[in-house]
Each structure stands twice: as structure tokens, then as C-alpha cells.
Design an enzyme around this catalytic site. Structure first.
Site, PDB file in Angstrom:
ATOM      1  N   SER A   2      -5.468  -4.220   0.793  1.00 55.44           N
ATOM      2  CA  SER A   2      -5.904  -5.580   1.103  1.00 55.44           C
ATOM      3  C   SER A   2      -4.682  -6.399   1.484  1.00 55.44           C
ATOM      4  O   SER A   2      -3.926  -6.850   0.622  1.00 55.44           O
ATOM      5  CB  SER A   2      -6.600  -6.198  -0.114  1.00 55.44           C
ATOM      6  OG  SER A   2      -6.804  -7.584   0.093  1.00 55.44           O
ATOM      7  N   GLU A   3      -4.473  -6.558   2.780  1.00 55.07           N
ATOM      8  CA  GLU A   3      -3.289  -7.292   3.230  1.00 55.07           C
ATOM      9  C   GLU A   3      -3.366  -8.752   2.798  1.00 55.07           C
ATOM     10  O   GLU A   3      -2.355  -9.362   2.436  1.00 55.07           O
ATOM     11  CB  GLU A   3      -3.126  -7.179   4.750  1.00 55.07           C
ATOM     12  CG  GLU A   3      -2.717  -5.785   5.216  1.00 55.07           C
ATOM     13  CD  GLU A   3      -3.860  -4.782   5.195  1.00 55.07           C
ATOM     14  OE1 GLU A   3      -5.033  -5.212   5.139  1.00 55.07           O
ATOM     15  OE2 GLU A   3      -3.589  -3.564   5.229  1.00 55.07           O
TER      16      GLU A   3
ATOM     17  N   GLU B 113       0.835  -1.201   0.000  1.00 53.54           N
ATOM     18  CA  GLU B 113       0.000   0.000   0.000  1.00 53.54           C
ATOM     19  C   GLU B 113       0.880   1.266   0.000  1.00 53.54           C
ATOM     20  O   GLU B 113       1.747   1.404   0.866  1.00 53.54           O
ATOM     21  CB  GLU B 113      -0.914  -0.012   1.236  1.00 53.54           C
ATOM     22  CG  GLU B 113      -1.924  -1.157   1.188  1.00 53.54           C
ATOM     23  CD  GLU B 113      -2.452  -1.565   2.555  1.00 53.54           C
ATOM     24  OE1 GLU B 113      -2.339  -0.770   3.509  1.00 53.54           O
ATOM     25  OE2 GLU B 113      -2.965  -2.694   2.675  1.00 53.54           O
TER      26      GLU B 113
ATOM     27  N   PRO C  52      -5.469  -9.398   8.601  1.00 54.94           N
ATOM     28  CA  PRO C  52      -6.218  -9.956   7.464  1.00 54.94           C
ATOM     29  C   PRO C  52      -5.375 -10.909   6.609  1.00 54.94           C
ATOM     30  O   PRO C  52      -5.919 -11.735   5.885  1.00 54.94           O
ATOM     31  CB  PRO C  52      -6.626  -8.720   6.655  1.00 54.94           C
ATOM     32  CG  PRO C  52      -6.640  -7.614   7.651  1.00 54.94           C
ATOM     33  CD  PRO C  52      -5.512  -7.930   8.611  1.00 54.94           C
TER      34      PRO C  52
ATOM     35  N   GLN D 169       1.688  -1.967   5.806  1.00 59.18           N
ATOM     36  CA  GLN D 169       1.932  -0.571   6.193  1.00 59.18           C
ATOM     37  C   GLN D 169       2.238  -0.405   7.688  1.00 59.18           C
ATOM     38  O   GLN D 169       3.100   0.389   8.064  1.00 59.18           O
ATOM     39  CB  GLN D 169       0.729   0.272   5.790  1.00 59.18           C
ATOM     40  CG  GLN D 169       1.044   1.739   5.720  1.00 59.18           C
ATOM     41  CD  GLN D 169       0.018   2.459   4.860  1.00 59.18           C
ATOM     42  OE1 GLN D 169      -1.103   2.692   5.288  1.00 59.18           O
ATOM     43  NE2 GLN D 169       0.393   2.797   3.648  1.00 59.18           N
ATOM     44  N   PHE D 170       1.514  -1.120   8.522  1.00 64.08           N
ATOM     45  CA  PHE D 170       1.826  -1.208   9.950  1.00 64.08           C
ATOM     46  C   PHE D 170       1.651  -2.676  10.352  1.00 64.08           C
ATOM     47  O   PHE D 170       0.721  -3.328   9.846  1.00 64.08           O
ATOM     48  CB  PHE D 170       0.874  -0.352  10.798  1.00 64.08           C
ATOM     49  CG  PHE D 170       1.133   1.121  10.710  1.00 64.08           C
ATOM     50  CD1 PHE D 170       1.917   1.768  11.667  1.00 64.08           C
ATOM     51  CD2 PHE D 170       0.605   1.872   9.674  1.00 64.08           C
ATOM     52  CE1 PHE D 170       2.165   3.134  11.579  1.00 64.08           C
ATOM     53  CE2 PHE D 170       0.846   3.239   9.584  1.00 64.08           C
ATOM     54  CZ  PHE D 170       1.627   3.879  10.540  1.00 64.08           C
ATOM     55  N   ALA D 171       2.467  -3.164  11.260  1.00 64.85           N
ATOM     56  CA  ALA D 171       2.324  -4.563  11.700  1.00 64.85           C
ATOM     57  C   ALA D 171       0.914  -4.808  12.227  1.00 64.85           C
ATOM     58  O   ALA D 171       0.386  -5.906  12.103  1.00 64.85           O
ATOM     59  CB  ALA D 171       3.360  -4.890  12.773  1.00 64.85           C
ATOM     60  N   ASP D 172       0.318  -3.765  12.782  1.00 66.16           N
ATOM     61  CA  ASP D 172      -1.055  -3.874  13.303  1.00 66.16           C
ATOM     62  C   ASP D 172      -2.064  -4.245  12.218  1.00 66.16           C
ATOM     63  O   ASP D 172      -3.162  -4.683  12.518  1.00 66.16           O
ATOM     64  CB  ASP D 172      -1.481  -2.534  13.905  1.00 66.16           C
ATOM     65  CG  ASP D 172      -0.409  -1.926  14.776  1.00 66.16           C
ATOM     66  OD1 ASP D 172      -0.594  -1.849  15.987  1.00 66.16           O
ATOM     67  OD2 ASP D 172       0.639  -1.513  14.220  1.00 66.16           O
ATOM     68  N   TYR D 173      -1.720  -4.036  10.952  1.00 70.56           N
ATOM     69  CA  TYR D 173      -2.655  -4.301   9.849  1.00 70.56           C
ATOM     70  C   TYR D 173      -2.481  -5.693   9.257  1.00 70.56           C
ATOM     71  O   TYR D 173      -3.110  -6.029   8.262  1.00 70.56           O
ATOM     72  CB  TYR D 173      -2.448  -3.296   8.707  1.00 70.56           C
ATOM     73  CG  TYR D 173      -2.627  -1.847   9.045  1.00 70.56           C
ATOM     74  CD1 TYR D 173      -3.182  -1.435  10.253  1.00 70.56           C
ATOM     75  CD2 TYR D 173      -2.246  -0.867   8.125  1.00 70.56           C
ATOM     76  CE1 TYR D 173      -3.329  -0.091  10.546  1.00 70.56           C
ATOM     77  CE2 TYR D 173      -2.404   0.481   8.413  1.00 70.56           C
ATOM     78  CZ  TYR D 173      -2.944   0.865   9.620  1.00 70.56           C
ATOM     79  OH  TYR D 173      -3.092   2.191   9.890  1.00 70.56           O
TER      80      TYR D 173
ATOM     81  N   HIS E 203      -1.428   1.300  15.790  1.00 70.99           N
ATOM     82  CA  HIS E 203      -0.194   1.649  15.069  1.00 70.99           C
ATOM     83  C   HIS E 203       1.024   1.424  15.963  1.00 70.99           C
ATOM     84  O   HIS E 203       2.049   2.084  15.801  1.00 70.99           O
ATOM     85  CB  HIS E 203      -0.211   3.110  14.614  1.00 70.99           C
ATOM     86  CG  HIS E 203      -1.375   3.447  13.733  1.00 70.99           C
ATOM     87  ND1 HIS E 203      -2.637   3.655  14.224  1.00 70.99           N
ATOM     88  CD2 HIS E 203      -1.464   3.574  12.389  1.00 70.99           C
ATOM     89  CE1 HIS E 203      -3.462   3.929  13.221  1.00 70.99           C
ATOM     90  NE2 HIS E 203      -2.782   3.868  12.101  1.00 70.99           N
TER      91      HIS E 203
END
Lengths: 334, 413
Positions: free
Chosen positions: A56-57, A26, A86, A79-83, A126
Site C-alpha cells: 500500500s503505497e 514492500e 496511489p 518498489q518501482f516509481a511506476d507504483y 516498470h
């Protein structure tokens, strides 16, 4: 070089050397990533080598697995490990197991990069450090970097590795070796010896720890941002700590850990991720199993609290130099 | 109703209430076109025009066994007989392994009874080097591709000759050489991987395309939607197959589809041309596959195909469909049986008769029996003749790391 520049440089070296390396995620292509880790790659290598993806991870990692199975070497950014969640099924059930379940017929040599950790007022979405969710999975390798020199060498090793690698980049040390004191001026990488990054290609083998600070009083097992925080704590308490930067959590450099603990007889484990079932539990068990008779004091863990990462209370949550220093004194029996 | 009245009404949730169980009427199959009725669009026709075909059905064989209309792929009699043989071999293979399950020789099996035409015709219509990302009811891809059935049986038996070394549940085959991606038990994951493989092929300037498979029930997974979006965004050279066999274990298609939609409708929102095809018509499957493949090979992007068929058997050997299936569903199914349909066509052409059919059937049963005897001689998971348990540590990584070496040393101690 900052850690961002080192990561950017590693990408460029990998793409220059091997046309199978493709980079996407992304905002990764035209813009160069929200942390700018892929800046300039699309301009230099073209939009077929570095491109933007939909948000869309699962799609990013799922297509990267298909590309890797084809024979490419994708290096993708979440983009962030938190994302990443999925994509968790794709990582855990697919990338990690392709080689095994097909008896070596299909493989997934891909690298999944993610900014991790807190310290930037990112709130609970984040700031997370999900490394233990990956070290628990057979078939993955997991790397956490702490400085520009290692970041470049480890990222090149990850991209060249024949297995899937989770590559975690603590965002708080992207621009400087954060000492844990959030209220002091930021120290840039330029004043730090580990910001001297050689030009061109070099790798640091996955599975080798680095002794960040030699010492004789106690062993500190750390990685990522906490390597620098532990150094601050050692300086402020005057304890001669041997700080080991694990660099790769899996495979783990057991020999370096055991050798150090046998020498010091004391062990402190630190990480930013939540305490319970964190990677520190694995480290603690490993030391207990292999160096118990050399221990002069119980192993102590200093970690993030078992709460979501709180936005307004970030510095109460973060295991800073005061908590780490206090724990060092405890392990020393002082 | 005006706004005020609406506001006072208690809300009610709609749960689809399709009748199920042995006393229920067999479900209706909607939008069945006559054979030859549908036009065959240009490969580069705008998706908006092709979209009109989402609620029709490509069919070639009519009720009398004649091939008709612009989708007739004009196969030779030999090609038709090959197709019949492929499908009959798949059916004989399934029957023997179901028997092996009843005999207690294997732990699990999944047949594809009634769906044989889809994988068999699709495989024959593509190039052998194209890569399939199958789900668990596409054994026809391997069998029509010439993969040795004894190897499939070794895998199902998890015996000492199992090419996957006892690591996978029966039927989760893998063969890169035969263009068959390793099957996952987690649904829909392979769909987006197939898109990625196709993207890589296009990035590399290759000529091979990918074909990704999913069942209608699993289109509910988010990976399905990610796959369609990525395929559309990057115009990946991939065929996106949805096998609509009407049942997701016990759940009818209503739960995955939307009330008035078809699964082919899913393509339009992503600007992906989509066809709805009679999956029990070998000629229609062959022709639609060729059309989708030509689009992919011509850099015109992905094609979505809904293959309409019926899962005639149980979901798996662990399933009891008598609880939820309407009685007589197979005999009421308006698209018939794929083997009977093609057999009738060959007879109509004067290229087949009952004697030849019976002889072929016997020949295939003997071939399957011989293969099973060979596989059975290597033992099974039930008899304890498996790969060395220590091999479970191989292939977790390219090289055996220290912690796995240490654990391997503890096995069987």
C-alpha cells in the site's frame, strides 16, 4: 561499489548515526528489497528500524509522513516509481505542504526512494520516469542519481534534509554505467572511477550539479542514465560536449548551467521521460531566460517519445546514443 | 431461478435510493441500545467477542437523565459542569462565526452543531500531550483543550494576527502545542498519518498515543483502509474515530457503508476491536474514549469507534441543505442534543438548574463577543489586513531556495 551497494551503505551510515532513521517498504525488511538496496539492514539494526510493509503505497507514505511529523526521519522505498501514484496525494497535498500550511508547526522530513527509468524490459509499469510530476510541486526536493559516489552522498543529504525529498534511482545504472548500447556486454561499475565510494559519512549538497565531462563545443543538460548515454554520444560524434549531471532537479543549480551555456553557446537537453511538459521544458526555458544572448543555435531536446513505455519496442523508445549524437550534430549545425 | 434463467435476465444496477428532500421522512437510526444495556469488555478481550457489539450502541444517559450501566465513567459534578461549559462554548463560538459570515467578515465557515460532545469529551478523556489528527468538525478538541479562541478567530478571519499567516482556508487550524495536527482539506489523508505518528511513538518508546478522525462519508477513501491495515499490522497505539453524522454533504450514509453494515463493522475485517457509541452522550463518549485509550497505552493496539450523531446544520456556509434534508430531522433524531442531554443529567443530579444555565450561557456569549472584538480589531481578509504577501514564500522549504527568493522579489513590483 555498485550503486546498489552504495545506497545500501548510505542507509547503514544514516541508521548508525541517527536512531531516528527508520526504513520500510514492500519487501524491504527480511528480503532487503527487490533490488537489494536494503539488504542486511534488518539483520544489523533490528526489525524496529527496518521492516516490511503491506502493499500500500498510500499507507507507506502516509504513515511515513506521520512518523516524520512525530520527529523521526523515515526513508521509505516505493518498489518501482511506476507504483507511486496511489501515494501521490499524500506526497503532493500533504508531505509537500505540511510546513507551509502549519506555518512551520509541523514538518515532514522524509525521503521517498524509487527505482526509475527503463532499459530492463519492464514494460509500461516498470519503466517510467515521473520526475516532472514532483518538480512541479512546491515543497518537494527532487534528486536523480547517476552513479555510486553521488548516490551515497546524495542519499545521506536527503535523509538529513529537513524537507521531503523524492529520490529517484535509475535502475538501469544500478549495476553499471550503461552507455546506451543495449546490445553490447554490460560494463560493471568496478571499472568506473565513480564507483570508488569512501567509507563512512559524507554528503553531497542538494542543489549542486556536477560537470561530468568538461568540454567547449556544447552544453548537455542530463541526469540519471542519460548522463552516460550523452558521454557515449560525445565520444562517438567526436563533439567536445560539456555534460552536466544535474543530480538535483529541484532546487536547480542554475549557476552551473548558465555558466556552461555562456561558455559553449549551445545547449542540448536530454532525458528519458516523455518529452511534453517534461523537466527538459523547464531546463530549456531556464537557459532561454538567462543565456539567450549567448546562444548560437536553438536549444534542442532529446527525450522519450510521448507514448507509454513499450515493452517490445523499448530500444526504439529509449533516447540512445544515436539519437543523442544526431541531436548534438544538429545543435552544432553540422 | 436456475442458471439458465439468470443468464437471460437483463442486468440492473442498484443505486441506493434513500428518500431525500424536505418532504422525505427523516432517516431511521439503526441499532439503538438502551442506556446501560451494553457490557464493557475487558481491554484484551478477543476481537471476535467484541465484534458482537458492532450492531449495538454504548449509551450511559437514559431518557430521564440518569447515568446507568458499566460504561458510566463516574465523573464528578465539576467534571460534568466542565463538559457542559466546553460544549456550550463551542456552540457559542460557532454561532458568532456564522454571524460573522453573514456580516461578510469571513469567506467560509463550518460549524459542528449537534456534534459537540464527541470532540469535547474525547479531548478531556485523553492526555493533553496525545496527538489528534482531526478533520474539519473537531473544533471542540481545541476549545476543550484550552486553546485561545481568539487565535482560532484570527485564523478564520485570515487577519494580520492569523497564526497560519493567511495560508489556510478558515477553520483549518493547526497547533502542535495543543495536540492538534494541521487540518487538510483533502479527506482521509490525516487518518493514515495518525497511524504513522502512533507507530513512531511506539517505535520511540514514548507514552503518547494518537487519535485519528474521519467522517463516515470519507471512510470510502482508500487512505481509510490503508490506515486500518497499518494500525492492525503494527498494533499502533491509535484511536480510530469515525464521526457518523449521517450526511456527507448531500449524500446519506448508505453510499459509504454497505446495505446492512455499520461503520463499526469496518474494524472486524482488520481484527480491530470496534465500538458503536452514542455520540450525543457526553458520558458515553468519555467512557469509550478512556477504554480505547487504555488499550492503546497498554500496547493492545488500535480501537475503532463509530460515534453516532447528527449534523444538524449545513455542511458549510457554501452548502444549501434545504434541498436534500428531510424537514424536522433534528427533532426526530432519537439521540437528542448533546448539550440538552448533559444539562438534564446535571439537573437530575441536583447539580444544575435553569438559572445557572442561563447565567453560563450569557457568560460564554460575552466571552466569545470579547474574543471576536479582539480578533476583529486585527482586520480580516475582507478588509485587506492580512500577513505580508511576501511571507507566502516562507515555510515552503526550511530554507528559502534561490527560485523562491527571485519570485518573492517580483511580488507587488
Amino acid at each position: 561499489m555498485t550503486m546498489i551497494e552504495a545506497i545500501r551503505d548510505a542507509h547503514a551510515v544514516a541508521m548508525e548515526r541517527d536512531e531516528r532513521v527508520v526504513v520500510f517498504g514492500e519487501d524491504v525488511g527480511y528480503f532487503g528489497g527487490v533490488f537489494r538496496c536494503t539488504q542486511g539492514l534488518q539483520q544489523r539494526f533490528g526489525s524496529h528500524r527496518c521492516f516490511d510493509s503491506p502493499i500500500s503505497e498510500a499507507g507507506i507514505v502516509g504513515t511515513a509522513i506521520g512518523m516524520a511529523a512525530y520527529g523521526l526521519r523515515p526513508c521509505v522505498e516505493i518498489q518501482f516509481a511506476d507504483y507511486v501514484y496511489p501515494a501521490y496525494d499524500q506526497i503532493v497535498s500533504e508531505a509537500a505542504r505540511l510546513r507551509h500550511r502549519s506555518a512551520g508547526d509541523f514538518t515532514a522530513p522524509l525521503t521517498i526512494r524509487m527505482p526509475t527509468g527503463g532499459g530492463i524490459f519492464g514494460g509500461q509499469t516498470h519503466s517510467q520516469s515521473p520526475e516532472a510530476l514532483f518538480t512541479h510541486v512546491a515543497g518537494l526536493k527532487t534528486v536523480v542519481v547517476s552513479n555510486p559516489y553521488d548516490a551515497k552522498g546524495l542519499l545521506l543529504a536527503a535523509i538529513e534534509d529537513d524537507d521531503p525529498v523524492i529520490f529517484l534511482e535509475p535502475k538501469r545504472v544500478y549495476n553499471g554505467p550503461f552507455d546506451g548500447h543495449h546490445d553490447r556486454p554490460i560494463v560493471p561499475w568496478s571499472k568506473h572511477p565513480l564507483s570508488e565510494v569512501p567509507e563512512g559519512h559524507y554528503t553531497i549538497p542538494l542543489g549542486e550539479a556536477r560537470i561530468h565531462r568538461p568540454g567547449g563545443d556544447l552544453t548537455v543538460l542530463a541526469y540519471g542514465t542519460l548522463v552516460h548515454v550523452a558521454q557515449t554520444a560525445a565520444e562517438e560524434t567526436g563533439i567536445d560536449a560539456e555534460i552536466i549531471d544535474l543530480r538535483t532537479l529541484l532546487p536547480l543549480d542554475v549557476d552551473t548551467i548558465v555558466e556552461s551555456v555562456v561558455k559553449t553557446g549551445r545547449c542540448l537537453v536530454v532525458h528519458e521521460a516523455t518529452l511534453t511538459s517534461g523537466f527538459g521544458a523547464e531546463l530549456s526555458a531556464t537557459v532561454q531566460e538567462r543565456a539567450f544572448h549567448h546562444l548560437e543555435a536553438p536549444i534542442v531536446r532529446v527525450c522519450g517519445w510521448d507514448t507509454p513505455y513499450p515493452h517490445a519496442h523499448e530500444w526504439s523508445y529509449f533516447p540512445g546514443p544515436a539519437r543523442v549524437g544526431q541531436a548534438m550534430l544538429e545543435v552544432m549545425g553540422r | 431461478m436456475d442458471g439458465e434463467q439468470v443468464g437471460q435476465q437483463a442486468l440492473r444496477l442498484h443505486i441506493p435510493d434513500t428518500e431525500r428532500g424536505p418532504g422525505a421522512e427523516p432517516p431511521e437510526v439503526r441499532f439503538i441500545s438502551a442506556a446501560g444495556e451494553m457490557r464493557r469488555p475487558e481491554l484484551d478481550e478477543p476481537v471476535e467477542r467484541i465484534a458482537l457489539m458492532r450492531k449495538q450502541m454504548v449509551r450511559v444517559l437514559d431518557d430521564d437523565g440518569a447515568a446507568t450501566g458499566p460504561w458510566d465513567p463516574q465523573l464528578t459534578a465539576d467534571q460534568l459542569r466542565t463538559g457542559l461549559r466546553d460544549m456550550m462554548l463551542v456552540r457559542a463560538f460557532d454561532a458568532r462565526l456564522l454571524q460573522a459570515h453573514r456580516q461578510g467578515k469571513i469567506s467560509f465557515y463550518m460549524q459542528c452543531l449537534g456534534e459537540e460532545a464527541i470532540a469535547c469529551a474525547h479531548k478531556r478523556a485523553l492526555h493533553p500531550a496525545d496527538m489528534h489528527f482531526p478533520t474539519y468538525r473537531q473544533q471542540g478538541l481545541l476549545i476543550a483543550g484550552g486553546y485561545p479562541i481568539v487565535q482560532m478567530m484570527n485564523q478564520v478571519l485570515s487577519n494580520e494576527a492569523d497564526p497560519l499567516k493567511g495560508r489556510q482556508l478558515p477553520i483549518m487550524y493547526s497547533s502542535k502545542e495543543y495536540g492538534f495536527f494541521t487540518i487538510s482539506g483533502n479527506l482521509a489523508t490525516q487518518y493514515v498519518q495518525g497511524v504513522g505518528w502512533a507507530m513512531a511513538s511506539a517505535l520511540s518508546g514514548d507514552t503518547r498515543i494518537a487519535s485519528a478522525w474521519i467522517g463516515e462519508g470519507a471512510t470510502a477513501e482508500s487512505d481509510f483502509h490503508a490506515a486500518l491495515l497499518f494500525a492492525s499490522t503494527y498494533r499502533a497505539p491509535v484511536i480510530l474515530n469515525i464521526v457518523n453524522n449521517q450526511w456527507a454533504i448531500s449524500t446519506p450514509e448508505d453510499f459509504a457503508r454497505g446495505a446492512s453494515a455499520t461503520f463499526a463493522d469496518r474494524g472486524f475485517g482488520y481484527s480491530i476491536p470496534a465500538l458503536r457509541v452514542d455520540g450525543n452522550d457526553y458520558l458515553a463518549v468519555y467512557a469509550a474514549t478512556r477504554w480505547a485509550a487504555a488499550r492503546a497505552r497498554g500496547n493492545l493496539g488500535p480501537t475503532l469507534v463509530e460515534w453516532v450523531t447528527l449534523r444538524r446544520g449545513a455542511h458549510s456556509t457554501s452548502d444549501d441543505p434545504s434541498v436534500y434534508r428531510p424537514a424536522g430531522e433534528a427533532s426526530h433524531f432519537p439521540l437528542g442534543d448533546p448539550i440538552a442531554n448533559l444539562q438534564r443529567h446535571l439537573v437530575t443530579l441536583g447539580q444544575w438548574d435553569d438559572d445557572r444555565h442561563a447565567a453560563l450561557s450569557n457568560e460564554l456569549d460575552a466571552e466569545v463577543a470579547a474574543a471576536f472584538a479582539e480578533a476583529d480589531a486585527h482586520g480580516s481578509v475582507k478588509s485587506g489586513h492580512t500577513a505580508d504577501p511576501r511571507t507566502m514564500f516562507d515555510d515552503v522549504y526550511a530554507e528559502l531556495p534561490r527560485h523562491l527568493r527571485e519570485q518573492r522579489d517580483q511580488v507587488g513590483r
